[in-house]
Enzyme design. Structure first.
Site, PDB file in Angstrom:
ATOM      1  N   GLU A   1      12.750  46.950  92.382  1.00  0.00           N
ATOM      2  CA  GLU A   1      11.812  47.935  92.923  1.00  0.00           C
ATOM      3  C   GLU A   1      10.838  48.370  91.831  1.00  0.00           C
ATOM      4  O   GLU A   1      11.243  48.899  90.802  1.00  0.00           O
ATOM      5  CB  GLU A   1      12.595  49.146  93.454  1.00  0.00           C
ATOM      6  CG  GLU A   1      11.714  50.290  93.912  1.00  0.00           C
ATOM      7  CD  GLU A   1      12.538  51.514  94.359  1.00  0.00           C
ATOM      8  OE1 GLU A   1      13.777  51.431  94.371  1.00  0.00           O
ATOM      9  OE2 GLU A   1      11.912  52.534  94.683  1.00  0.00           O
TER      10      GLU A   1
ATOM     11  N   ASP B   1      16.207  51.772  93.055  1.00  0.00           N
ATOM     12  CA  ASP B   1      16.620  53.064  92.513  1.00  0.00           C
ATOM     13  C   ASP B   1      17.688  53.692  93.397  1.00  0.00           C
ATOM     14  O   ASP B   1      17.758  53.422  94.589  1.00  0.00           O
ATOM     15  CB  ASP B   1      15.416  54.027  92.445  1.00  0.00           C
ATOM     16  CG  ASP B   1      14.419  53.588  91.383  1.00  0.00           C
ATOM     17  OD1 ASP B   1      14.835  52.845  90.460  1.00  0.00           O
ATOM     18  OD2 ASP B   1      13.243  53.982  91.481  1.00  0.00           O
TER      19      ASP B   1
ATOM     20  N   ASP C   1      17.904  56.336  94.939  1.00  0.00           N
ATOM     21  CA  ASP C   1      17.368  57.489  95.681  1.00  0.00           C
ATOM     22  C   ASP C   1      16.989  57.062  97.104  1.00  0.00           C
ATOM     23  O   ASP C   1      17.241  55.934  97.506  1.00  0.00           O
ATOM     24  CB  ASP C   1      16.166  58.100  94.939  1.00  0.00           C
ATOM     25  CG  ASP C   1      15.050  57.075  94.756  1.00  0.00           C
ATOM     26  OD1 ASP C   1      15.117  55.987  95.374  1.00  0.00           O
ATOM     27  OD2 ASP C   1      14.117  57.354  93.982  1.00  0.00           O
TER      28      ASP C   1
ATOM     29  N   ASP D   1      14.093  56.475  98.583  1.00  0.00           N
ATOM     30  CA  ASP D   1      13.168  55.351  98.677  1.00  0.00           C
ATOM     31  C   ASP D   1      13.876  54.037  98.392  1.00  0.00           C
ATOM     32  O   ASP D   1      13.662  53.035  99.067  1.00  0.00           O
ATOM     33  CB  ASP D   1      12.018  55.524  97.680  1.00  0.00           C
ATOM     34  CG  ASP D   1      10.940  56.435  98.252  1.00  0.00           C
ATOM     35  OD1 ASP D   1      11.047  56.784  99.442  1.00  0.00           O
ATOM     36  OD2 ASP D   1      10.015  56.796  97.491  1.00  0.00           O
TER      37      ASP D   1
END
Ligand code: 0RA
Length: 637
Positions: free
Chosen positions: A428, A501, A503, A505
């Site tokens: 990412e 990541d 998180d 997203d």
């Protein structure tokens, strides 16, 4: 299949083939493995016997119970296993069935006309691999029982009462000397039992789990048979016609059942079965389903003027866009072929299924012109999109041809040309991509940075998907092609590792990628080529020592061990915060990293999950996410 006149069964037809010693010596030869799969296989083996009774028309009810003590009970109201003395064996037929391999009556003789159970090794295998097994048979007005241990009878066959009913109840405790652990997955068992209830309409199957304080029970009974199955697969989708098209018909000793319905989506979901076994590799029944449908829709499209004289015929894949269909056949001597023995080979089935479908689905289409027009128009749109996609693909091919390398520029490829040792990291963001490029072992690790969100393939047609830069790059890098053109032998990396990541997203991007793989490169998912990287959440330093932590809970643990004084804690917000060496140590280096392999237990469930997560309807998605929020660490889909 109702076949009560299948010939009179008697004890003498049970053929004796082999003893049970071999089974205990080499269990995997008979049940595949001694792990979780094999354990569940034991349960299904007994269940299959009851289902055979149902297919023969003698059983309407069965009950599967995981008992508190970890034994499993399977009860049915079939004819009951015969108990009279077996003329050659000089023991009861029951004992023959339970102690002699392949003696179920399915092999040879006239006993069973329709035998299911892909492995069909028989209950004797279950008996051989159980610490103990108790059987109760209701038959000829009596209730008989007997107990076995590790395959051998330890009590005589005993009459314990009278009854007017018939049926069999088998309770067994898998052998701890043989199985790695005795842990059942209730969810997995009940999924297959639900499927069996769909495939044998009218039968009632209950699944019960009595292990925990809080017991569970599911009851499956579908009067609509596989029509209910299609509705189940299409739930939460917009569909037409309102009720699936449903056909059942027996012809020349072949029982044909089919159900189909369209949804407004773009993927094709067709499941085929022969004698209740999912034929993953297809076969003659599935080919017949497809060719009958293709011909019917083309005929109607011409008749309705949706296709003009100067236009080419619609192709099968256009006609199947957005379809959910099941074709189930029950036949006398199914021939299973192919790598996994899940392709139906019987040639006679093709003509039968094709003629039944042409007549019966044809009649439905004749009587429902509005729906027929809608199907034809959807297929026509699909064919236009396919044409546009072909042009887009050709364009990329030509563009590639002009470049020196055919591989996308963003890809930092590895040196190795051996796919079995090569890994592709999908990373990412460009900044993490940069660190990964520097930190990797370039001999076998390739890096492909993905910028921003990739397209939600659940909501787009192929032409649009192929216009998406990120997806095109990904397809080129992997080398396999997609959809019908997918070729596993061209796969350039055997491990494809998604690295996002930790998180919201990141998990969104991960789900988008998984959806894409599932819809367009399914074999990568089912063969286990897809992995998820596990970057650390924290870096903790004290004096000269560094610790990387991968879970929230580890932090408290470590702090209580090393103390807070002089300890620095860094929480990684994203991969980009790690320098190349750190990334290598924690996430890339095979010697020190952890990666999770994405596993798929059940494509039917996975299909529903992806529709929920990525499809149109918001409310069921919200509910699903709330219901499953606590299971997020479990990556089985
Ligand atoms: C052999 C012959 C017959 C039925 C069965 C076995 C049988 C086995 C199992 C295992 C679980 N449930 C079962 N139900 C039946 C045919 C019996 C007849 O012709 O009456």
């Amino acid at each position: 299949m109702n076949d009560k006149n299948a010939g009179i069964y008697d004890e003498s037809q049970i053929q004796v083939l082999e003893g049970l010693e071999a089974v205990r010596k080499r269990p995997s030869m008979y049940i595949g493995s001694t792990g979780s799969r094999g354990l569940h296989h034991l349960v299904f083996e007994v269940v299959d016997n009851s289902i055979d009774e149902a297919m023969a028309g003698f059983c309407t009810f069965m009950q599967v119970i995981i008992n508190k003590d970890n034994s499993v009970t399977v009860i049915d109201n079939g004819r009951g296993i015969p108990v009279k003395e077996h003329p050659q064996q000089k023991k009861s037929a029951l004992e023959v069935v339970l102690t002699i391999l392949h003696a179920g009556g399915k092999f040879g003789g006239e006993g069973y006309k329709v035998a299911g159970g892909l492995h069909g090794v028989g209950v004797s295998v279950v008996n051989a691999l159980s610490e103990w097994l108790e059987v109760e048979v209701k038959r000829d007005g009596e209730i008989y029982t007997q107990r076995y241990e590790r395959g051998a009878p330890v009590t005589p066959l005993t009459i314990k009462g009278k009854t007017k009913k018939t049926g069999t109840a088998i309770t067994f405790y898998p052998d701890r000397e043989i199985f790695e652990e005795i842990v059942y997955d209730f969810q997995f068992l009940s999924q297959r039992l639900r499927e069996l209830a769909f495939l044998n309409k009218g039968i009632t199957i209950t699944a019960e789990d009595l292990r925990d304080e809080e017991t569970r029970k599911e009851v499956f009974n579908f009067e609509g048979g596989i029509s209910s199955f299609v509705s189940f697969l299409n739930k939460n989708k917009e569909t037409f016609p309102k009720k699936p098209i449903y056909i059942e018909k027996e012809r020349d000793n072949c029982w044909v059942e089919t159900a189909l319905q369209y949804n407004t989506g773009f993927s094709e979901t067709i499941y085929s079965y022969a004698n209740n076994i999912r034929t993953q590799e297809g076969g003659t029944h599935e080919l017949a389903f497809k060719s009958a449908l293709t011909r019917l829709i083309n005929d109607h499209a011409r008749r309705l003027g949706v296709l003009k004289e100067n236009q080419d015929n619609l192709q099968g894949e256009d006609i199947r866009e957005g379809i959910t269909g099941i074709i189930s056949v029950k036949i006398l001597n199914p021939q299973f072929e192919g790598q996994t023995k899940t392709r139906l080979g019987n040639t006679e089935v093709r003509g039968i299924v094709e003629s039944v479908l042409t007549e019966e689905v044809g009649a439905f289409l004749d009587q429902n012109p509005a729906i027929t027009r809608k199907i034809c128009e959807k297929a026509l749109q699909a064919s236009r999109a396919r044409e546009a996609a072909r042009k887009a693909r050709e364009l990329t091919r030509r563009k590639n041809a002009l470049e020196i390398s055919h591989l996308p520029g963003k890809l930092a490829d590895c040196a190795s040309r051996d796919p079995s040792e090569s890994e592709l990291f999908l990373v990412e963001g460009d900044s993490a991509g940069g660190s990964a490029k520097q930190g990797r072992d370039r001999h076998f690790q390739a890096i492909l940075p993905l910028r921003g969100k990739i397209l939600n393939v659940e909501k787009a047609r192929l032409d649009k998907i192929l216009n998406n830069e990120e997806i095109r790059t990904l397809i080129t890098a992997l080398g396999t092609g997609i959809g019908n053109e997918f070729n596993i032998h061209k796969l350039r990396y055997h491990r494809i590792i998604i690295m996002t990541d930790a998180d919201v997203d990141g998990s969104h991007i991960r789900t988008l990628l998984l959806t894409f793989f599932f819809r367009y490169m399914e074999p990568l998912v089912s063969r286990g080529n897809i992995y998820i990287a596990q970057p650390p959440l924290f870096k903790v330093s004290k004096s000269k020592k560094t610790y990387y932590l991968y879970r929230e809970a580890e932090l408290e643990n470590l702090m209580s061990k090393i103390g807070r004084q002089g300890t620095s804690v860094q929480r990684y917000k994203g991969l980009g915060e790690m320098n190349p060496e750190q990334l290598w140590d924690t996430t890339l280096n095979p010697k020190s990293r952890t990666i999770l392999r994405v596993a798929m237990q059940d494509t039917i469930i996975a299909n529903n999950v992806f529709t929920l997560l990525m499809g149109d309807k918001v409310e069921p998605r919200r509910k699903f996410i709330e219901d499953h929020a606590r299971e997020v660490r479990n990556l089985d889909i």
